[in-house]
Design a protein around this motif. Structure first.
Motif, PDB file in Angstrom:
ATOM      1  N   GLY A   3       0.830  -1.214   0.000  1.00 24.38           N
ATOM      2  CA  GLY A   3       0.000   0.000   0.000  1.00 24.38           C
ATOM      3  C   GLY A   3       0.860   1.258   0.000  1.00 24.38           C
ATOM      4  N   HIS A  54      -4.886   3.561  -8.868  1.00 21.60           N
ATOM      5  CA  HIS A  54      -4.692   2.549  -7.833  1.00 21.60           C
ATOM      6  C   HIS A  54      -5.860   1.564  -7.839  1.00 21.60           C
ATOM      7  N   SER A  62      -6.956  -1.375  -5.551  1.00 18.52           N
ATOM      8  CA  SER A  62      -6.733  -2.188  -4.357  1.00 18.52           C
ATOM      9  C   SER A  62      -8.044  -2.884  -4.010  1.00 18.52           C
ATOM     10  N   ASP A 115      -9.000  -2.284  -0.376  1.00 17.65           N
ATOM     11  CA  ASP A 115      -9.641  -0.984  -0.120  1.00 17.65           C
ATOM     12  C   ASP A 115     -11.085  -0.999  -0.610  1.00 17.65           C
ATOM     13  N   ASP A 150      -2.821  -3.676  -6.538  1.00 21.23           N
ATOM     14  CA  ASP A 150      -2.281  -3.826  -5.178  1.00 21.23           C
ATOM     15  C   ASP A 150      -3.194  -4.808  -4.422  1.00 21.23           C
TER      16      ASP A 150
END
Ligand code: AMP
Length: 191
Positions: free
Chosen positions: A15, A29, A31, A34, A85
């Motif tokens: 992260g 990003h 993720s 998240d 990620d």
């Protein structure tokens, strides 16, 4: 496009390093962790289902996370690239990601694998747990997550090594030193 997978065990610094890569290279990003936590916060059906896996240190089923990744290109048109990620985390997800990218005439540019010893990972995650309040940053769940990582996620390294995309980076040292090693690799590839 520059599509980077940032790979590593929980607590390896994915992260933190993603944020720095995004800042330097203007990437989007992605993720899944998240995205799932945001669903949990909003108490959606998906969030409630995901929470039952996450709080136990288990992986959310492949089809659920793969569905979250589909539609990414439509959502972020014109981006210079993505940084993945915490996804892919299984071979099935890795293959699905290749297919999704292939349909757009794109591919993974490189996989940056942050290598950190277990002892250090556990220490970092316990420390993070004190600050973040994340339901999965407690000793019991951390140990389970590491087990899941070695059993289900680590085999992806071989998958990417065979594709000639795996770059191992030491995840020990200062945030800036680690980032410099990563940026050197990225710059060489985009040059
Ligand atoms: P992370 O923030 O990436 O460490 O993810 C936290 C938790 O969310 C993981 O321990 C899994 O339970 C779940 N999760 C996140 N990404 C994935 C994924 N790609 N596949 C399955 N589960 C995931």
């Amino acid at each position: 496009m520059l599509n980077i997978v940032i790979f590593g065990a929980p607590g390896s610094g994915k992260g933190t390093q993603s944020e720095k890569l995004i800042e330097k290279y203007g990437l989007k990003h992605v993720s899944t962790g998240d995205l799932l936590r945001s669903e949990i916060k909003k108490k959606t059906k998906l969030g409630l289902m995901a929470d039952s896996y996450i709080s136990k240190g288990q992986l959310v089923p492949d089809e659920v996370v793969i569905r979250m990744i589909e539609g990414l290109f439509e959502k972020h048109q014109g981006t210079p690239g993505f940084i993945f990620d915490g996804f892919p985390r299984t071979l099935t997800q890795g293959k699905a990601l290749d297919e999704i990218l292939d349909k757009k005439g794109e591919k993974i540019s490189m996989v940056l694998s942050l290598e950190v010893e277990d002892e250090e990972l556990i220490e970092r995650l316990l420390k993070r747990g004190e600050i973040s309040g994340r339901s999965d940053d407690n000793r019991e769940t951390i140990e389970l997550r590491l087990k899941v990582y070695y059993e289900q996620t680590a085999p992806l390294k071989e998958f990417y090594r065979e594709q000639g995309k795996l770059v191992r980076i030491t995840g020990h040292g200062s945030i800036d030193t680690i980032f410099e090693s990563m940026a050197t690799v990225v710059n060489r590839i985009i040059a």
